[in-house]
Design an enzyme around this catalytic site. Structure first.
Site, PDB file in Angstrom:
ATOM      1  N   HIS A 131      23.436  -6.151  49.131  1.00  0.00           N
ATOM      2  CA  HIS A 131      22.370  -7.022  49.641  1.00  0.00           C
ATOM      3  C   HIS A 131      21.214  -6.249  50.280  1.00  0.00           C
ATOM      4  O   HIS A 131      20.130  -6.798  50.482  1.00  0.00           O
ATOM      5  CB  HIS A 131      22.982  -7.981  50.675  1.00  0.00           C
ATOM      6  CG  HIS A 131      22.119  -9.147  51.009  1.00  0.00           C
ATOM      7  ND1 HIS A 131      21.443  -9.251  52.200  1.00  0.00           N
ATOM      8  CD2 HIS A 131      21.817 -10.252  50.300  1.00  0.00           C
ATOM      9  CE1 HIS A 131      20.767 -10.396  52.209  1.00  0.00           C
ATOM     10  NE2 HIS A 131      20.969 -11.020  51.069  1.00  0.00           N
ATOM     11  N   TYR A 142      28.607  -8.445  53.139  1.00  0.00           N
ATOM     12  CA  TYR A 142      27.302  -8.175  52.531  1.00  0.00           C
ATOM     13  C   TYR A 142      26.882  -6.783  52.998  1.00  0.00           C
ATOM     14  O   TYR A 142      26.985  -6.481  54.181  1.00  0.00           O
ATOM     15  CB  TYR A 142      26.233  -9.154  53.039  1.00  0.00           C
ATOM     16  CG  TYR A 142      26.226 -10.533  52.436  1.00  0.00           C
ATOM     17  CD1 TYR A 142      27.387 -11.152  52.003  1.00  0.00           C
ATOM     18  CD2 TYR A 142      25.030 -11.235  52.342  1.00  0.00           C
ATOM     19  CE1 TYR A 142      27.353 -12.437  51.476  1.00  0.00           C
ATOM     20  CE2 TYR A 142      24.994 -12.522  51.820  1.00  0.00           C
ATOM     21  CZ  TYR A 142      26.162 -13.119  51.393  1.00  0.00           C
ATOM     22  OH  TYR A 142      26.127 -14.380  50.886  1.00  0.00           O
ATOM     23  N   ARG A 180      20.971  -5.754  41.820  1.00  0.00           N
ATOM     24  CA  ARG A 180      22.267  -6.427  41.701  1.00  0.00           C
ATOM     25  C   ARG A 180      22.207  -7.618  40.757  1.00  0.00           C
ATOM     26  O   ARG A 180      23.064  -7.804  39.910  1.00  0.00           O
ATOM     27  CB  ARG A 180      22.737  -6.889  43.085  1.00  0.00           C
ATOM     28  CG  ARG A 180      24.138  -7.453  43.061  1.00  0.00           C
ATOM     29  CD  ARG A 180      24.378  -8.345  44.253  1.00  0.00           C
ATOM     30  NE  ARG A 180      23.579  -9.556  44.189  1.00  0.00           N
ATOM     31  CZ  ARG A 180      23.122 -10.200  45.236  1.00  0.00           C
ATOM     32  NH1 ARG A 180      23.326  -9.736  46.444  1.00  0.00           N
ATOM     33  NH2 ARG A 180      22.422 -11.318  45.095  1.00  0.00           N
ATOM     34  N   ASN A 190      28.223 -20.151  41.815  1.00  0.00           N
ATOM     35  CA  ASN A 190      26.919 -19.637  41.359  1.00  0.00           C
ATOM     36  C   ASN A 190      26.317 -20.559  40.297  1.00  0.00           C
ATOM     37  O   ASN A 190      25.133 -20.893  40.338  1.00  0.00           O
ATOM     38  CB  ASN A 190      27.098 -18.256  40.721  1.00  0.00           C
ATOM     39  CG  ASN A 190      27.270 -17.156  41.745  1.00  0.00           C
ATOM     40  OD1 ASN A 190      27.130 -17.391  42.938  1.00  0.00           O
ATOM     41  ND2 ASN A 190      27.588 -15.963  41.288  1.00  0.00           N
ATOM     42  N   ARG A 194      19.954 -17.824  57.897  1.00  0.00           N
ATOM     43  CA  ARG A 194      21.293 -18.408  57.717  1.00  0.00           C
ATOM     44  C   ARG A 194      22.180 -17.833  58.797  1.00  0.00           C
ATOM     45  O   ARG A 194      22.246 -16.616  58.959  1.00  0.00           O
ATOM     46  CB  ARG A 194      21.871 -18.033  56.358  1.00  0.00           C
ATOM     47  CG  ARG A 194      21.092 -18.570  55.180  1.00  0.00           C
ATOM     48  CD  ARG A 194      21.792 -18.244  53.889  1.00  0.00           C
ATOM     49  NE  ARG A 194      20.874 -18.328  52.752  1.00  0.00           N
ATOM     50  CZ  ARG A 194      20.524 -19.460  52.157  1.00  0.00           C
ATOM     51  NH1 ARG A 194      21.008 -20.610  52.593  1.00  0.00           N
ATOM     52  NH2 ARG A 194      19.695 -19.460  51.127  1.00  0.00           N
ATOM     53  N   ARG A 239      17.656 -22.870  51.731  1.00  0.00           N
ATOM     54  CA  ARG A 239      18.289 -23.773  50.766  1.00  0.00           C
ATOM     55  C   ARG A 239      19.806 -23.896  50.971  1.00  0.00           C
ATOM     56  O   ARG A 239      20.509 -22.897  51.068  1.00  0.00           O
ATOM     57  CB  ARG A 239      17.978 -23.281  49.356  1.00  0.00           C
ATOM     58  CG  ARG A 239      18.340 -24.287  48.298  1.00  0.00           C
ATOM     59  CD  ARG A 239      18.004 -23.751  46.934  1.00  0.00           C
ATOM     60  NE  ARG A 239      16.574 -23.857  46.643  1.00  0.00           N
ATOM     61  CZ  ARG A 239      15.937 -23.017  45.852  1.00  0.00           C
ATOM     62  NH1 ARG A 239      16.555 -22.014  45.323  1.00  0.00           N
ATOM     63  NH2 ARG A 239      14.657 -23.185  45.612  1.00  0.00           N
ATOM     64  N   HIS A 276      11.789 -15.709  55.930  1.00  0.00           N
ATOM     65  CA  HIS A 276      12.989 -15.062  55.412  1.00  0.00           C
ATOM     66  C   HIS A 276      13.230 -13.718  56.093  1.00  0.00           C
ATOM     67  O   HIS A 276      14.291 -13.111  55.923  1.00  0.00           O
ATOM     68  CB  HIS A 276      12.807 -14.867  53.889  1.00  0.00           C
ATOM     69  CG  HIS A 276      14.034 -14.432  53.172  1.00  0.00           C
ATOM     70  ND1 HIS A 276      14.114 -13.216  52.540  1.00  0.00           N
ATOM     71  CD2 HIS A 276      15.231 -15.025  52.994  1.00  0.00           C
ATOM     72  CE1 HIS A 276      15.321 -13.082  51.984  1.00  0.00           C
ATOM     73  NE2 HIS A 276      16.007 -14.165  52.248  1.00  0.00           N
TER      74      HIS A 276
END
Lengths: 706, 519
Positions: free
Chosen positions: A593, A469, A565, A53, A376, A406, A436
């Site tokens: 998530h 997730y 979160r 992170n 992703r 990214r 997205h």
């Protein structure tokens, strides 16, 4: 929690700095690593997550602040800080955080591992037999891939790759001192297990190389050495007007390796000479240097944690319900969806239903077209395989692969090429926007008529991350949703301009206006004496205008329960501003998530879910979709889910008005672990219908999703 | 056509002035359900209205849009579709090249709808949607269509279109026309108002002659203007409050294009066009002064897609055209002070002959309609002046708007009425030069029939009764009864029969028996 910039000048809107808020989030993850009630291997994973992170934080956020420091030095951010002030405060915080990380590693993790006979040892601690084994490994495996570089007047300092570990060496020959650099090869495992009778003993790769440095610089004497690592600005600069976006992004990825330096990590055992040498060569300021008390780059712990450890050292396996409760008894998913809307909550319910949805569509002779967005995807994605199969079966397959996701750019380029080769119509996203949203559209001919089946979700179509997730997906074939999603794809493919959507809410078209309207509606209801309230569960709450409206809602008496979160720039409990707002963050074995938006709406609750967080980037620079949950059963279930999450006492932390987070008070109460309880909620009564446990769920959170 | 219905999915692509749009629909029971509605902005109108033709870049852009639309049609396995174009492409000097390019590059045949066709499709939808044919007798309705390049007006009276006319100006065209001065003056509203007031003379005439009950305003900008004015929409129908439109007009006039963009969240294209669009709306409302103004959400492709799905609808649409073209012709005939009794008699005789000779002339219902229109319009030249009535009537018929008739139809009808027993089209130089071989034949056949029919009431006294047509191998015999002196009719008939024989290869005889003998 260190200095807070919530103490704004009198009358100014309380606004927590987003970078500080992010640091607080990472601290909550670190708390999980320090929490002795978690199994040791899981704690190692949490520690690794904090490291990855932090890497991304530097590559993107710190890099952006540094860029602002140069380009707009006097511009203040929403929290009132100029870039220089921010960087200075961040540097202090990160230094402190790093100390905590290594304190956790040395004082808590390693001793606990040791109790299980798992040890990391240094070069000097190797016994004769181990030394022989290690030297042999160096000779055969490591040495051939090393390229030691001397640095002097004729040989400049090498260009070092982002996040590569290197060893700086102070050399001496004929009374003259100079320096050398050895890159620790990333193609080799970071740690080596060495023979031991009773224990599992490991040594780090850089320690082996350091121990053998004299063999690399035979003509010199080694005066001192130390490991170091640099982090570079990794935000891609893409010319979106380029003829071929795919090629343009490939070029940018190459450039990323040469981005500006944003951090230098160096062993705190380095000599003054080496430190000065590196600072001179790399042209970094002291604040950008992080001297670490231990192995540089703790992300290797993620791989280490995934070794085959005794199950007692890990969390027990999770058993996603398969098939999900809404699909029990249905072989034909289309039939189930035709009957009513279906909702699935992963990983409490298996993600297989989403894969099967695409697979079934690929094989179904009546399916004419499949359209999907991909942001992703996993390494060996069954969804991609199903899409390829569909194209081979003659379906019209349109896939929007977001090349700008990214740190997944390279992966996505590969998928895009494979899909294109299979005959799919691949689109690389829209200029200036990241796509997205998570949407699948299946066009099917039924009894001469066209029926459109939709899946919309809060999370990526990634079967790997779907195991840890928490995300929600909605299946529907209702006409208005079909029309909306068709129009969305037409807009994404450039076939049509964005229309007026009937059911879904789309960013950047009108999502900001939608949220503003919904919050204002609650304010109006509260002022009119009607029932009002909001429960918002997101990953980040950063958008200034939305926060401003939420404060207004609080001032109007609207109870606002926020479950955020990660970053949360809103500060709850501030007198006159946010006394009716609570903020809680859940950090547990699963990565929270799902994004859920509940509006009381005068007693007729409206629930929405989707891909967007409450951030400016989601509203203005991304294509996002929020969809309503309209089926009464599904609404009830969603409310039940929110209720369980709000009662969490195991993983939840509550934010105070000074922006600090603390665990929910457990005194005298039964501690509820919402993530565990949700597994029970989705259990189908007939156990025989469940699949056997298929996963050992916990994996590191991907930092790029945070 | 049956295959179309069984296919159940059809598409219509519309190349308009400011967008290229597509609608893919499926039929479910009796309903047509839209599967896809797409729209991509283009600058066809601006280019054509200012430069006269379409640029290469825009043709490429249209081609690229069509390409993507066709991809989408393939996804739905659409096999039946129609690609139409309207005002802008119709007026492009290079439209033939454009159509050819689109045929070569995209494999589609684009049909350019004539102005009258475009309007009649819209009006028929309005009449159907608002059930105007059920309106009480004596109440008039004005239907206005405001397009990007044209404005259409029609007076609907007693179940039929009484007047219809088209102005070659729409809101895109109007904007382009004055674009050079819009930036230079703060009084563009005055310029637009004066110009519109000047060109709307026909509307003022209609308003003066009619008892207006309802005004129907439709067109491409309906949604935008209605929403910006805050009009209520119920079941696809906006109730227009003129004050709200005037208020919008006043607001628009006070603002720059940039401010309009921000205030109304409009694209820069729409914020430019809103000036001219609201000006047109406002001008019309000021003239009609009605309280009952509605604006239905009617679009061209509603009608077109229905025609693809329901063959019966196409027949019904053709009937609508026939009925209203005739009612419009009658109204015009009255306006030009024609002898309506004579016209009615003439039409009756002419269609009798036309129908009987079907296998000899091979002409369809559309040409029958032209014959009917010609019968009603043939005397319109006399009220202009009696010196050159045939030339006058030719000019009138050629230049008035007869509902539902294309330009070509108008040309044919004008040439049919141009001849009497002393003149025949076969020797007319104008026809030889300007009309195609096929149409020359049509003109000759219809003229031959109309002249014979006209001769049967040369005196305008409807002396002949019980007219019957009998067909023999080489001869047509028209029999009738009369107790009047019919020498004039016989004389006129003889004057026309040779031309008839030349055209059809049939001798034609008129047998008139005394009225009493048949009793």
């Amino acid at each position: 929690m260190g200095e807070k910039n919530s103490e704004n000048k009198k009358g100014e809107m309380p606004f927590n700095n987003r970078e500080f808020s992010w640091m607080d989030f990472n601290l909550r993850v670190l708390e999980e690593a320090m929490d002795k009630s978690n199994p040791i291997i899981e704690r190692i994973k949490f520690l690794s997550i904090t490291a990855s992170n932090l890497d991304e934080f530097f590559m993107v956020r710190v890099a952006e602040a540094m860029e602002r420091k140069d380009s707009k030095p006097n511009n203040k951010d929403s929290s009132g800080l100029k870039p220089k002030q921010l960087l200075s405060l961040l540097s202090e915080r990160v230094h402190k955080f790093s100390d905590q990380q290594y304190s956790c590693f040395y004082k808590s993790i390693l001793p606990t591992l040791s109790k299980s006979n798992i040890k990391f040892i240094k070069w000097n601690d190797l016994d004769e037999r181990q030394l022989e084994y290690t030297e042999n490994y160096f000779e055969k495996i490591i040495f051939p891939v090393l390229t030691p570089l001397a640095v002097d007047v004729g040989r400049p300092f090498p260009l070092l790759a982002n996040r590569s570990i290197n060893i700086a060496v102070e050399l001496e020959k004929d009374g003259e001192s100079n320096f050398g650099v050895v890159q620790v090869p990333s193609i080799l495992p970071r740690y080596l297990e060495i023979p031991s009778q009773n224990d599992k003993i490991y040594i780090l790769l850089e320690d082996i190389i350091t121990g053998e440095l004299s063999r690399l610089f035979e003509l010199h004497s080694i005066k001192s050495s130390c490991t170091f690592r640099i982090t570079r600005d990794s935000d891609l600069e893409i010319d979106e007007d380029a003829e071929n976006l795919l090629t343009e992004i490939q070029k940018s990825i190459k450039k990323r390796k040469r981005g500006d330096l944003v951090r230098l990590e160096i062993s705190n055992k380095s000599s003054k000479k080496i430190k000065k040498f590196l600072l001179d060569m790399l042209d970094v300021e002291k604040k950008e240097v992080y001297e670490l008390n231990g192995p540089i780059d703790l992300t290797f712990l993620s791989k280490f944690a995934n070794e085959d450890w005794d199950s007692k050292l890990k969390f027990g396996p999770l058993n996603p319900v398969n098939p999900p409760m809404d699909f029990v008894g249905y072989e034909d998913m289309f039939k189930a969806i035709r009957e009513k809307d279906r909702m699935v909550y992963h990983p409490f319910e298996s993600f297989d239903c989403v894969i099967n949805f695409v697979r079934q569509a690929a094989e179904d002779k009546d399916v004419l077209a499949i359209k999907q967005t991909l942001y992703r995807v996993s390494g060996n994605s069954p969804i991609i395989a199903a899409l390829i199969k569909a194209a081979e079966n003659g379906k019209q397959v349109t896939v929007l692969v977001e090349l700008k996701a990214r740190f997944d750019e390279e992966n996505n380029i590969e998928w895009a090429k494979k899909l294109e080769k299979a005959g799919c119509h691949v689109i690389y996203g829209l200029a200036g926007l990241k796509t997205h949203c998570k949407v699948i559209l299946v066009v099917r001919r039924e009894e001469g008529c066209i029926k459109r089946y939709i899946h919309m979700g809060t999370g990526n179509y990634n079967d790997t991350t779907a195991k840890f997730y928490t995300d929600i997906g909605l299946f529907t074939c209702r006409e208005k949703f079909g029309m909306d999603v068709s129009s969305l794809f037409n807009s994404l493919t450039g076939y049509s301009r964005p229309p007026e959507y009937q059911k879904i809410v789309v960013a950047p078209t009108d999502m900001r206006e939608f949220f503003e309207h919904m919050i204002k509606n609650e304010i109006n209801n509260a002022e009119a004496g009607l029932i009002s309230g909001m429960i918002i569960k997101v990953n980040s709450l950063v958008d200034y205008n939305i926060i401003k409206l939420l404060y207004k809602a609080s001032q109007a008496g609207v109870p606002v329960k926020l479950i955020v979160r990660g970053m949360c720039c809103l500060i709850p409990g501030v007198k006159g501003w946010s006394q009716n707002i609570t903020v809680r963050s859940i950090v547990g074995r699963l990565l929270e998530h799902s994004r859920i938006f509940y509006f009381e709406s005068g007693g007729n609750p409206r629930i929405y879910m989707g891909s967007a967080d409450l951030m400016q980037r989601n509203f203005d620079r991304r294509v996002e979709v929020i969809f309503p949950i309209e089926d009464e059963d599904l609404k009830s279930r969603s409310i039940e889910v929110l209720d369980i999450i709000l009662k969490d006492g195991a993983n939840a932390r509550v934010q105070a008005s000074d922006t600090s987070y603390s665990r929910v008070s457990r005194r005298g109460k039964k501690v509820i672990d919402s993530q565990a309880d949700l597994f029970n909620l989705f259990k189908v009564p007939d156990e025989n219908k469940l699949d056997k446990p298929d996963i050992d769920t916990f994996r590191p959170l991907e930092s790029n999703e945070i | 056509m049956d295959r179309l219905v069984n296919g159940r999915i059809a598409a219509v692509i519309d190349i308009g002035s400011s967008y290229v749009g597509m609608r893919i629909s499926q039929i479910r029971g009796k309903d047509i359900v839209d599967l896809e509605r797409l729209s991509r902005p283009v600058t066809v109108g601006h280019e054509v209205f200012s430069e006269g033709k379409l640029s290469f870049e825009t043709i490429r852009e249209i081609s690229s849009i069509l390409d993507s639309f066709i991809t989408l049609m393939n996804e739905y396995k659409v096999s039946h579709y129609k690609v139409i174009a309207t005002t802008a492409l119709r007026e492009a000097q290079n439209h033939e090249f454009v159509l050819d390019q689109l045929k070569i590059q995209n494999g589609v045949s684009v049909e350019i709808l004539e102005d009258s066709h475009e309007k009649s499709l819209i009006y028929s939808e309005c009449i159907e949607r608002l059930k105007l044919d059920k309106a009480s007798e004596g109440s008039d309705t004005i239907i206005a269509y405001i397009g990007t390049g044209t404005i259409g007006m029609a007076l609907y009276r007693n179940g039929g279109i009484a007047f219809s006319y088209n102005l070659p100006i729409g809101y895109v065209k109007l904007y382009d026309m004055f674009s050079n001065i819009i930036e230079e003056t703060n009084d563009i509203n005055i310029v637009l108002e004066e110009y519109l007031n000047e060109i709307m003379g026909d509307l003022k005439y209609l308003v003066n002659k009619a008892v207006i009950d309802t005004v129907v305003i439709t067109g491409n900008g309906v949604d935008m203007i209605s929403e910006l004015s805050g009009l209520r929409c119920s079941d696809g129908l906006y109730s227009v409050d003129p004050d709200k439109i005037y208020q919008l007009y006043s607001t628009v006039n006070r603002m720059t294009i940039e401010k309009l963009e921000t205030k109304f969240d409009l694209s820069s294209e729409n914020s430019r066009l809103i000036y001219s669009a609201v000006a047109i709306y406002s001008s019309i409302l000021k003239i009609v002064k009605s309280k009952n103004i509605v604006s239905p959400k009617v679009q061209l492709w509603d009608s077109l897609i229905r025609q693809i799905f329901f063959p019966r609808y196409k027949t019904s649409y053709e009937n609508h055209i026939r009925k209203n073209a005739v009612s419009c012709s009658i109204a015009l005939a009255k306006y030009y002070k024609s002898d309506i009794k004579h016209c009615e008699f003439l039409k009756k005789c002419a269609v009798l002959i036309f129908d009987k000779l079907k296998k000899f002339h091979g002409l369809g219902p559309r040409k029958r309609l032209l014959l009917e229109v010609a019968c009603f319009m043939h005397e319109c030249g006399y009220s202009v002046n009696s010196r050159n009535p045939l030339t006058n009537v030719f000019d009138v018929v050629r230049n008035v708007n007869i509902y539902g008739l294309s330009e070509e139809d108008g040309e044919i009808a004008a040439r049919i009425v141009k001849f009497d027993e002393d003149h025949a089209p076969s020797v007319d130089e104008d026809i030889k030069v300007r009309m195609s071989n096929r149409n020359r034949l049509v003109i000759s056949k219809l003229t031959a029939i109309m002249r014979i029919a006209d001769s049967l009431d040369k005196s305008h006294m409807q002396k002949l009764k019980d007219i019957k047509i009998r067909l023999f191998k080489n001869e047509v015999i028209i029999s009738a009864r009369s107790d009047k002196n019919v020498l004039l009719e016989k004389w006129a008939f003889d004057g026309c029969s040779d031309f008839f024989t030349d055209v059809f290869g049939l001798r034609i005889r008129l047998i008139i028996r005394p009225d009493k003998m048949s009793i």
